[in-house]
Design an enzyme around this catalytic site. Sequence first.
Site, mmCIF file in Angstrom:
data_model
loop_
_atom_site.group_PDB
_atom_site.id
_atom_site.type_symbol
_atom_site.label_atom_id
_atom_site.label_comp_id
_atom_site.label_asym_id
_atom_site.label_seq_id
_atom_site.Cartn_x
_atom_site.Cartn_y
_atom_site.Cartn_z
ATOM 1 N N LYS A 116 -61.417 20.466 -53.504
ATOM 2 C CA LYS A 116 -61.554 21.609 -52.584
ATOM 3 C C LYS A 116 -60.566 22.734 -52.905
ATOM 4 O O LYS A 116 -60.850 23.901 -52.666
ATOM 5 C CB LYS A 116 -61.335 21.171 -51.130
ATOM 6 C CG LYS A 116 -61.992 19.869 -50.730
ATOM 7 C CD LYS A 116 -63.495 19.925 -50.736
ATOM 8 C CE LYS A 116 -64.060 18.510 -50.609
ATOM 9 N NZ LYS A 116 -65.484 18.399 -50.821
ATOM 10 N N GLY A 164 -64.705 17.047 -44.948
ATOM 11 C CA GLY A 164 -65.301 16.406 -43.786
ATOM 12 C C GLY A 164 -64.267 15.938 -42.773
ATOM 13 O O GLY A 164 -64.528 15.008 -42.027
ATOM 14 N N GLY A 165 -63.096 16.593 -42.768
ATOM 15 C CA GLY A 165 -62.110 16.305 -41.732
ATOM 16 C C GLY A 165 -61.089 15.239 -42.096
ATOM 17 O O GLY A 165 -60.152 15.004 -41.340
ATOM 18 N N HIS A 208 -68.937 26.173 -37.292
ATOM 19 C CA HIS A 208 -69.243 25.636 -38.617
ATOM 20 C C HIS A 208 -70.665 26.082 -38.962
ATOM 21 O O HIS A 208 -71.624 25.631 -38.342
ATOM 22 C CB HIS A 208 -69.135 24.106 -38.594
ATOM 23 C CG HIS A 208 -69.573 23.435 -39.860
ATOM 24 N ND1 HIS A 208 -68.923 22.370 -40.409
ATOM 25 C CD2 HIS A 208 -70.602 23.691 -40.694
ATOM 26 C CE1 HIS A 208 -69.537 21.997 -41.519
ATOM 27 N NE2 HIS A 208 -70.564 22.785 -41.710
ATOM 28 N N LYS A 237 -71.146 15.181 -36.864
ATOM 29 C CA LYS A 237 -72.084 16.108 -36.236
ATOM 30 C C LYS A 237 -73.004 15.347 -35.284
ATOM 31 O O LYS A 237 -73.407 14.223 -35.569
ATOM 32 C CB LYS A 237 -72.920 16.812 -37.321
ATOM 33 C CG LYS A 237 -72.072 17.697 -38.231
ATOM 34 C CD LYS A 237 -72.837 18.195 -39.445
ATOM 35 C CE LYS A 237 -71.890 18.924 -40.392
ATOM 36 N NZ LYS A 237 -72.474 19.095 -41.735
ATOM 37 N N GLU A 288 -66.125 24.621 -48.262
ATOM 38 C CA GLU A 288 -66.457 23.660 -49.317
ATOM 39 C C GLU A 288 -67.942 23.687 -49.646
ATOM 40 O O GLU A 288 -68.730 24.294 -48.916
ATOM 41 C CB GLU A 288 -66.005 22.232 -48.966
ATOM 42 C CG GLU A 288 -66.347 21.751 -47.581
ATOM 43 C CD GLU A 288 -65.563 20.489 -47.187
ATOM 44 O OE1 GLU A 288 -66.172 19.409 -47.244
ATOM 45 O OE2 GLU A 288 -64.373 20.575 -46.825
ATOM 46 N N ASN A 290 -71.234 21.165 -50.534
ATOM 47 C CA ASN A 290 -71.764 19.799 -50.554
ATOM 48 C C ASN A 290 -72.874 19.720 -51.590
ATOM 49 O O ASN A 290 -73.807 20.516 -51.560
ATOM 50 C CB ASN A 290 -72.328 19.412 -49.192
ATOM 51 C CG ASN A 290 -71.239 19.398 -48.139
ATOM 52 O OD1 ASN A 290 -70.133 18.930 -48.391
ATOM 53 N ND2 ASN A 290 -71.523 19.936 -46.985
ATOM 54 N N ARG A 292 -74.876 17.123 -52.051
ATOM 55 C CA ARG A 292 -75.904 16.133 -51.679
ATOM 56 C C ARG A 292 -76.962 16.768 -50.770
ATOM 57 O O ARG A 292 -76.783 17.874 -50.275
ATOM 58 C CB ARG A 292 -75.240 15.001 -50.892
ATOM 59 C CG ARG A 292 -74.642 15.512 -49.579
ATOM 60 C CD ARG A 292 -74.033 14.433 -48.705
ATOM 61 N NE ARG A 292 -73.597 14.972 -47.426
ATOM 62 C CZ ARG A 292 -72.460 15.620 -47.208
ATOM 63 N NH1 ARG A 292 -71.616 15.839 -48.211
ATOM 64 N NH2 ARG A 292 -72.161 16.073 -46.006
ATOM 65 N N ARG A 338 -78.963 13.903 -33.392
ATOM 66 C CA ARG A 338 -78.759 12.621 -34.071
ATOM 67 C C ARG A 338 -78.727 11.518 -33.019
ATOM 68 O O ARG A 338 -77.922 11.570 -32.089
ATOM 69 C CB ARG A 338 -77.440 12.628 -34.835
ATOM 70 C CG ARG A 338 -77.417 13.657 -35.942
ATOM 71 C CD ARG A 338 -76.192 13.457 -36.807
ATOM 72 N NE ARG A 338 -76.084 14.520 -37.790
ATOM 73 C CZ ARG A 338 -75.272 14.481 -38.837
ATOM 74 N NH1 ARG A 338 -74.490 13.425 -39.023
ATOM 75 N NH2 ARG A 338 -75.229 15.475 -39.693
HETATM 76 C C1 MV4 Z 1 -60.245 24.251 -40.751
HETATM 77 C C2 MV4 Z 1 -60.146 24.494 -39.367
HETATM 78 C C3 MV4 Z 1 -59.402 25.571 -38.964
HETATM 79 N N1 MV4 Z 1 -58.774 26.343 -39.864
HETATM 80 N N2 MV4 Z 1 -59.609 25.054 -41.608
HETATM 81 C C4 MV4 Z 1 -62.646 20.139 -40.500
HETATM 82 C C5 MV4 Z 1 -63.623 19.576 -41.490
HETATM 83 C C6 MV4 Z 1 -63.301 20.215 -42.775
HETATM 84 N N3 MV4 Z 1 -64.483 20.378 -43.562
HETATM 85 C C7 MV4 Z 1 -62.690 21.509 -42.402
HETATM 86 N N4 MV4 Z 1 -62.288 21.410 -41.024
HETATM 87 C C8 MV4 Z 1 -61.615 22.401 -40.407
HETATM 88 N N5 MV4 Z 1 -60.957 23.253 -41.238
HETATM 89 C C9 MV4 Z 1 -58.895 26.057 -41.158
HETATM 90 N N6 MV4 Z 1 -58.243 26.830 -42.027
HETATM 91 C C10 MV4 Z 1 -60.844 23.653 -38.501
HETATM 92 C C11 MV4 Z 1 -61.578 22.599 -39.014
HETATM 93 C C12 MV4 Z 1 -62.257 21.800 -38.042
HETATM 94 C C13 MV4 Z 1 -63.635 21.728 -38.013
HETATM 95 C C14 MV4 Z 1 -64.432 22.379 -38.939
HETATM 96 C C15 MV4 Z 1 -65.789 22.297 -38.915
HETATM 97 C C16 MV4 Z 1 -66.391 21.551 -37.920
HETATM 98 C C17 MV4 Z 1 -65.650 20.872 -36.997
HETATM 99 C C18 MV4 Z 1 -64.273 20.951 -37.030
HETATM 100 C C19 MV4 Z 1 -63.529 20.273 -36.076
HETATM 101 C C20 MV4 Z 1 -62.165 20.351 -36.120
HETATM 102 C C21 MV4 Z 1 -61.519 21.097 -37.103
#
Ligand code: MV4
Length: 448
Positions: A116, A164-165, A208, A237, A288, A290, A292, A338
């Site tokens: 990433k 994915g967290g 998101h 999700k 990011e 994906n 898939r 889901r």
């Molecule tokens: C973040 C963010 C806030 N600021 N990055 C969580 C999953 C991963 N793919 C990226 N994530 C996050 N990145 C910055 N700079 C908050 C999250 C995030 C989040 C992102 C997408 C969907 C759900 C989430 C739940 C908590 C935190």
Amino acid sequence: MFKKILIANRGEIALRIIRACKELGIKTVAVYSEADRDSLHVRYADEDVCIGPGEAGKSYLHVPSIISAAEITDAEAIHPGYGFLAENAHFSEICESCKIKFIGPSSDTIRKAGNKSMARKVMMGAGVPVIPGSEGDIKTEEQALEIANKIGYPVIIKAAAGGGGKGMRIAHTEISLTNALMSTKAEANAAFGSDEVYIEKYIEEPRHIEVQILADKFGNVIHLGERDCSIQRRHQKLLEESPAPGLPPDVREKICAAGLNVARTVNYVSAGTVEFLMDKYFNFYFIEMNTRIQVEHPVTEIVAGVDIIKQQILIAADKKLSFKQEDIKFSGHSIECRINAEDPDNNFMPSPGQITTYSAPGGPGVRVDSHAYQGYIIPPYYDSMIGKLIVKENTRLEAIKRMERALDEYIIEGIKTTIPFHKKILSNASFQGGKFNTGFISTLTNDE
Ligand code: MV4
């Protein structure tokens, strides 16, 4: 075209892939674990091979068994579905060296998208908006403090191999940054075998939004619009929809164009998804890519009128995309819920066991992608999703009504499911008003 494809997966996605293959005139091979002997994917496939015991590590994640099954059955290609080996560069490389077509991008692309921090650096260079932060990975504590001071707190430390967290920490002060840096590195090293981390400004309560891409090996790249996947609990999700509610038309156009730019920048070939975070001012940033097929692909299929799995297979067979961007006509609104075998009243605890009574909804604009049936025993080894309920209507509010109606029709007895929780989401005024972000679910639950 391929004559025979092996599906290296189980559950609803294995069925979904078998359905696409049948309609394309391609024979299918199911692989299954001892716990999945009575699964529908085994029944629906033309051939089947048992690949090991219930534990995923000894079956669906066991590369030698899967490759052997493909060799024995003369399958020319492997579809990995999602999860399991779908984004495992090592597995796709082994397929390549065995002259079995991995249905997805090259192992090189999977490996690059998997880092990433590197992906972020590449996208910065291509003029794709990224969240302010480090350019590549963090080498020293001094460097982390310097960047954090420049962009301002709060910041987030993320593992380069994460996603994915998994492997991320928020820091609000210099002291917490020092701690977050150490613990994220340690956790990343244990989880991914790499302690590379990078830093970003922390965006409060983002949405998101992700863009679906199709790209063939002749350089044709198109998008199929965006999905809003903000309705999540602990990075799982629960509900997704397309189009994303309330996006101004110019923002929608720009985020889809940014998705295309990302795919073109990496010479992407296959179906893929570009993920963005969006703040309340509609600023969006690449996070990011994906490589898939995703769980939530049906909402896009429905509004764009394209079978994404068929296209993914055709692209893997070196076919040219048979349509152009202008041919894609978006219509209506689609929502997916889901359905998980989990108890929403008990912290979403998994609820495996036998489905004693089962009747799925139907009627206009309703699609059910599920491997569940009456008498089916949900094994304890795998993810708890037992199906997806997808609806289409002309407008978002009508789609919500249709989903409520379909959820009411769903009869599942013997196990707990997320159906009652979905009804709670759909009846919520903020959800109905399209006023939500990734923090929404925590307003309905006791966690966090
Ligand atoms: C973040 C963010 C806030 N600021 N990055 C969580 C999953 C991963 N793919 C990226 N994530 C996050 N990145 C910055 N700079 C908050 C999250 C995030 C989040 C992102 C997408 C969907 C759900 C989430 C739940 C908590 C935190």
